[in-house]
Design a protein around this motif. Structure first.
Motif, PDB file in Angstrom:
ATOM      1  N   GLU A 300     -73.182 -47.355 -42.792  1.00 15.28           N
ATOM      2  CA  GLU A 300     -74.185 -47.611 -43.839  1.00 15.28           C
ATOM      3  C   GLU A 300     -74.618 -46.333 -44.546  1.00 15.28           C
ATOM      4  O   GLU A 300     -75.251 -46.391 -45.617  1.00 15.28           O
ATOM      5  CB  GLU A 300     -75.403 -48.311 -43.225  1.00 15.28           C
ATOM      6  CG  GLU A 300     -76.325 -47.427 -42.398  1.00 15.28           C
ATOM      7  CD  GLU A 300     -75.808 -47.124 -40.993  1.00 15.28           C
ATOM      8  OE1 GLU A 300     -76.495 -46.389 -40.249  1.00 15.28           O
ATOM      9  OE2 GLU A 300     -74.716 -47.626 -40.639  1.00 15.28           O
ATOM     10  N   ILE A 301     -74.288 -45.155 -43.972  1.00 15.49           N
ATOM     11  CA  ILE A 301     -74.674 -43.880 -44.589  1.00 15.49           C
ATOM     12  C   ILE A 301     -73.583 -43.470 -45.572  1.00 15.49           C
ATOM     13  O   ILE A 301     -72.455 -43.161 -45.171  1.00 15.49           O
ATOM     14  CB  ILE A 301     -74.884 -42.793 -43.523  1.00 15.49           C
ATOM     15  CG1 ILE A 301     -75.980 -43.217 -42.534  1.00 15.49           C
ATOM     16  CG2 ILE A 301     -75.247 -41.463 -44.177  1.00 15.49           C
ATOM     17  CD1 ILE A 301     -76.201 -42.232 -41.398  1.00 15.49           C
ATOM     18  N   ALA A 302     -73.908 -43.450 -46.835  1.00 16.06           N
ATOM     19  CA  ALA A 302     -72.893 -43.187 -47.868  1.00 16.06           C
ATOM     20  C   ALA A 302     -72.445 -41.727 -47.877  1.00 16.06           C
ATOM     21  O   ALA A 302     -71.264 -41.431 -48.064  1.00 16.06           O
ATOM     22  CB  ALA A 302     -73.437 -43.595 -49.233  1.00 16.06           C
ATOM     23  N   ASP A 303     -73.367 -40.799 -47.701  1.00 16.96           N
ATOM     24  CA  ASP A 303     -73.045 -39.374 -47.727  1.00 16.96           C
ATOM     25  C   ASP A 303     -72.275 -39.019 -46.457  1.00 16.96           C
ATOM     26  O   ASP A 303     -72.822 -39.075 -45.346  1.00 16.96           O
ATOM     27  CB  ASP A 303     -74.338 -38.560 -47.814  1.00 16.96           C
ATOM     28  CG  ASP A 303     -74.081 -37.070 -47.970  1.00 16.96           C
ATOM     29  OD1 ASP A 303     -73.430 -36.481 -47.078  1.00 16.96           O
ATOM     30  OD2 ASP A 303     -74.523 -36.498 -48.981  1.00 16.96           O
ATOM     31  N   LEU A 304     -70.995 -38.632 -46.598  1.00 18.06           N
ATOM     32  CA  LEU A 304     -70.155 -38.401 -45.418  1.00 18.06           C
ATOM     33  C   LEU A 304     -70.622 -37.202 -44.606  1.00 18.06           C
ATOM     34  O   LEU A 304     -70.445 -37.174 -43.382  1.00 18.06           O
ATOM     35  CB  LEU A 304     -68.695 -38.216 -45.829  1.00 18.06           C
ATOM     36  CG  LEU A 304     -67.981 -39.456 -46.334  1.00 18.06           C
ATOM     37  CD1 LEU A 304     -66.487 -39.179 -46.523  1.00 18.06           C
ATOM     38  CD2 LEU A 304     -68.174 -40.627 -45.381  1.00 18.06           C
ATOM     39  N   ARG A 305     -71.216 -36.211 -45.274  1.00 23.94           N
ATOM     40  CA  ARG A 305     -71.751 -35.074 -44.537  1.00 23.94           C
ATOM     41  C   ARG A 305     -72.890 -35.522 -43.626  1.00 23.94           C
ATOM     42  O   ARG A 305     -72.925 -35.201 -42.441  1.00 23.94           O
ATOM     43  CB  ARG A 305     -72.229 -34.015 -45.525  1.00 23.94           C
ATOM     44  CG  ARG A 305     -72.993 -32.869 -44.921  1.00 23.94           C
ATOM     45  CD  ARG A 305     -72.108 -32.000 -44.070  1.00 23.94           C
ATOM     46  NE  ARG A 305     -72.879 -30.957 -43.409  1.00 23.94           N
ATOM     47  CZ  ARG A 305     -72.505 -30.340 -42.316  1.00 23.94           C
ATOM     48  NH1 ARG A 305     -71.368 -30.663 -41.728  1.00 23.94           N
ATOM     49  NH2 ARG A 305     -73.249 -29.401 -41.773  1.00 23.94           N
ATOM     50  N   GLN A 306     -73.792 -36.326 -44.149  1.00 19.29           N
ATOM     51  CA  GLN A 306     -74.909 -36.833 -43.359  1.00 19.29           C
ATOM     52  C   GLN A 306     -74.420 -37.815 -42.301  1.00 19.29           C
ATOM     53  O   GLN A 306     -74.931 -37.842 -41.170  1.00 19.29           O
ATOM     54  CB  GLN A 306     -75.946 -37.505 -44.272  1.00 19.29           C
ATOM     55  CG  GLN A 306     -77.220 -37.926 -43.543  1.00 19.29           C
ATOM     56  CD  GLN A 306     -77.907 -36.764 -42.855  1.00 19.29           C
ATOM     57  OE1 GLN A 306     -78.069 -35.694 -43.443  1.00 19.29           O
ATOM     58  NE2 GLN A 306     -78.306 -36.957 -41.594  1.00 19.29           N
ATOM     59  N   ARG A 307     -73.405 -38.608 -42.664  1.00 20.29           N
ATOM     60  CA  ARG A 307     -72.854 -39.547 -41.680  1.00 20.29           C
ATOM     61  C   ARG A 307     -72.274 -38.793 -40.494  1.00 20.29           C
ATOM     62  O   ARG A 307     -72.490 -39.163 -39.337  1.00 20.29           O
ATOM     63  CB  ARG A 307     -71.777 -40.431 -42.321  1.00 20.29           C
ATOM     64  CG  ARG A 307     -71.279 -41.534 -41.381  1.00 20.29           C
ATOM     65  CD  ARG A 307     -70.077 -42.289 -41.933  1.00 20.29           C
ATOM     66  NE  ARG A 307     -70.336 -42.917 -43.215  1.00 20.29           N
ATOM     67  CZ  ARG A 307     -69.485 -43.754 -43.817  1.00 20.29           C
ATOM     68  NH1 ARG A 307     -68.299 -44.027 -43.224  1.00 20.29           N
ATOM     69  NH2 ARG A 307     -69.762 -44.283 -44.977  1.00 20.29           N
ATOM     70  N   ALA A 308     -71.535 -37.719 -40.762  1.00 22.32           N
ATOM     71  CA  ALA A 308     -70.933 -36.938 -39.685  1.00 22.32           C
ATOM     72  C   ALA A 308     -72.000 -36.348 -38.774  1.00 22.32           C
ATOM     73  O   ALA A 308     -71.867 -36.361 -37.538  1.00 22.32           O
ATOM     74  CB  ALA A 308     -70.052 -35.841 -40.268  1.00 22.32           C
ATOM     75  N   LEU A 309     -73.070 -35.806 -39.343  1.00 19.44           N
ATOM     76  CA  LEU A 309     -74.137 -35.223 -38.537  1.00 19.44           C
ATOM     77  C   LEU A 309     -74.836 -36.286 -37.693  1.00 19.44           C
ATOM     78  O   LEU A 309     -75.232 -36.033 -36.544  1.00 19.44           O
ATOM     79  CB  LEU A 309     -75.147 -34.506 -39.435  1.00 19.44           C
ATOM     80  CG  LEU A 309     -74.627 -33.254 -40.155  1.00 19.44           C
ATOM     81  CD1 LEU A 309     -75.681 -32.709 -41.102  1.00 19.44           C
ATOM     82  CD2 LEU A 309     -74.201 -32.193 -39.143  1.00 19.44           C
ATOM     83  N   THR A 310     -74.980 -37.482 -38.243  1.00 23.81           N
ATOM     84  CA  THR A 310     -75.611 -38.563 -37.493  1.00 23.81           C
ATOM     85  C   THR A 310     -74.711 -39.038 -36.361  1.00 23.81           C
ATOM     86  O   THR A 310     -75.177 -39.320 -35.254  1.00 23.81           O
ATOM     87  CB  THR A 310     -75.947 -39.731 -38.440  1.00 23.81           C
ATOM     88  OG1 THR A 310     -76.696 -39.256 -39.551  1.00 23.81           O
ATOM     89  CG2 THR A 310     -76.763 -40.797 -37.724  1.00 23.81           C
ATOM     90  N   ILE A 311     -73.403 -39.106 -36.631  1.00 27.44           N
ATOM     91  CA  ILE A 311     -72.447 -39.454 -35.574  1.00 27.44           C
ATOM     92  C   ILE A 311     -72.472 -38.396 -34.479  1.00 27.44           C
ATOM     93  O   ILE A 311     -72.436 -38.710 -33.275  1.00 27.44           O
ATOM     94  CB  ILE A 311     -71.030 -39.612 -36.160  1.00 27.44           C
ATOM     95  CG1 ILE A 311     -70.947 -40.882 -37.026  1.00 27.44           C
ATOM     96  CG2 ILE A 311     -69.976 -39.661 -35.055  1.00 27.44           C
ATOM     97  CD1 ILE A 311     -69.636 -41.022 -37.772  1.00 27.44           C
TER      98      ILE A 311
END
Length: 445
Positions: A300-311
């Motif tokens: 659901e997180i569109a920004d891949l940089r933010q998605r990676a940090l959340t993962i």
């Protein structure tokens, strides 16, 4: 003669029910004929202690099996001679994935393919070596160490002596262990209960994260048939890294993108998660020292940089939970249960049942196989790959294997689950490009 530890015995017992063998693929520049390579590899294997073992069952199955000595013979190095393309070789390797070893005969087998044209990461013909290993012999880290010994010329120390198999002695030991283990179990039950209660208290207080909840199945949780398909995506490791983002997290981010495209509506509605194989902390006498944790892929997180940090944060949190001291205390109690009861529990388990909800929608198993200094007959290593086994409700798995500055993302599936593997591979390749771009835009080197 060493008795198997409980984790390794459990791996062996499960392998009698479903395919769990590991397949370690190494691609080398072609330098010598296959028959000459096979002969030299057999000589080398006979000097590696882990490749000179086999499993023996205790009479009446009164105990966990034992490791006993074995002399590797020429049948363990299988030569698949004749020219073939990389695509043809890939299909041949896929055909091996459901051909399980019998560790009571040998817990390993080596397949050699060559010459192979059009293989990635090099020019000219290649030789592909696939080391097939029963999971009881070792987890991803240990089997990578075995392969490193096999594909180098480093002098080996003398092998430790393993006594010959004595079933009468093993039976006597088993009969003596049963009352001792029952006493140990009584003594360990209360500490295990207290440790379990403490883990619950630590979860409620926020010291450790909660156990991830089950989630809806996706198409990737379909049941595979006998057919297998594999794909490999070889990339520079730098393309997957970024500030706060490891190779494993980079791959998880790419997988989240590929899954979102392949099963768009279902992922948008239910989300997606991966079962990630991680090494356990601390030392262990067991050859298998790992566990699986569930990591939310946050599509659901569109920004891949933010998605990676959340993962990455999700992975760290689940590692913390997996390393809670209660796990070791509970495992000590389990190890005291008489082996026949443990084995019966596995024998009674239905490995074909498909649940309504699952802990993950795919598997990601990541192992760094070290520097790119391996060679076969003078041919340098190009890349390495691996293919985690499928199960009744896990029809798509990913291996992440690095050697030197190259990482291979491997895909294993069945046409019954993913009918168009080429399409999924293209989604994955495109996802890697997107992750690399996101890492570059964040100022990573």
């Amino acid at each position: 003669m060493p008795r198997m530890t409980f984790p390794d015995a459990q791996s062996y017992w499960i392998s009698r029910r479903i395919p769990t063998d590991q397949f370690l693929l190494y691609c080398f520049d072609a330098a010598e004929p296959l028959d000459r390579l096979a002969a030299s590899l057999l000589v080398r294997a006979r000097q590696i202690p882990d490749l000179c073992l086999q499993i023996r069952e205790v009479p009446f199955r009164l105990d966990v099996p034992w490791w006993t000595p074995m002399e590797p013979d020429p049948s363990l190095v299988v030569v698949h001679d004749g020219p073939r393309s990389w695509e043809q070789c890939r299909g041949d390797v896929a055909g091996l994935l459901t051909d399980s070893l019998d560790p009571t005969e040998s817990p390993w087998r080596l397949h050699l393919f060559g010459p192979v044209s059009e293989a990635p990461e090099g020019r000219g013909d290649a030789v592909v070596a696939v080391l097939q290993v029963a999971h009881a012999l070792g987890d991803g880290r240990r089997t990578a160490e075995i392969a490193r010994l096999l594909f180098t010329d480093t002098p080996l120390p003398p092998s430790p002596t393993v006594g010959r198999w004595r079933p009468a002695l093993a039976t006597a030991v088993a009969l003596g262990e049963i009352p001792v283990n029952l006493a140990r179990l009584v003594l360990r039950m209360r500490p295990a209960y207290l440790a379990h209660r403490q883990r619950n208290l630590d979860t409620e207080s926020g010291v450790i994260p909660e156990k991830p909840s089950s989630r809806s199945t996706l198409v990737t949780n379909g049941t595979p048939d006998w057919r297998r398909e594999i794909r490999t995506v070889v990339v520079p490791s730098a393309d997957l890294r970024g500030p706060g983002v490891t190779v494993t997290v980079g791959v998880l981010t790419a997988v989240s993108v590929a899954l979102s495209r392949y099963a768009a509506e279902a992922v948008a509605e239910h989300g997606a998660a991966a079962e990630v194989t991680v090494a356990r902390s601390g030392r262990s006498a067991a050859r298998n020292h790992f566990c699986n944790v569930t990591v939310d892929l946050h599509p659901e997180i569109a920004d891949l940089r933010q998605r990676a940090l959340t993962i990455a944060a999700s992975l760290r949190a689940q590692r913390l939970r997996a390393d809670h001291p209660s796990r070791a205390v509970e495992e000590r109690a389990t190890a005291a249960v008489p082996a026949p009861l443990l084995r019966r529990g596995i024998d009674q388990f239905d490995f074909t049942a498909v649940p309504d909800e699952v802990t993950g929608n795919t598997v990601v198993s990541s192992v760094d196989r070290g520097p790119a200094d391996l060679a076969l007959g003078g041919g340098a290593v190009r890349f390495t790959a691996g293919f985690p086994a499928l199960s009744a409700f896990m029809g798509l798995t990913h291996g992440v294997h690095g050697i030197g500055d190259r990482v291979t993302i491997s895909v294993a599936t069945s046409p019954a689950v993913v009918p168009d593997t080429d399409r999924y591979e293209e989604f994955l390749r495109d996802a890697v490009r997107q992750v690399s771009a996101a890492n570059s835009s964040s100022g990573s080197p």
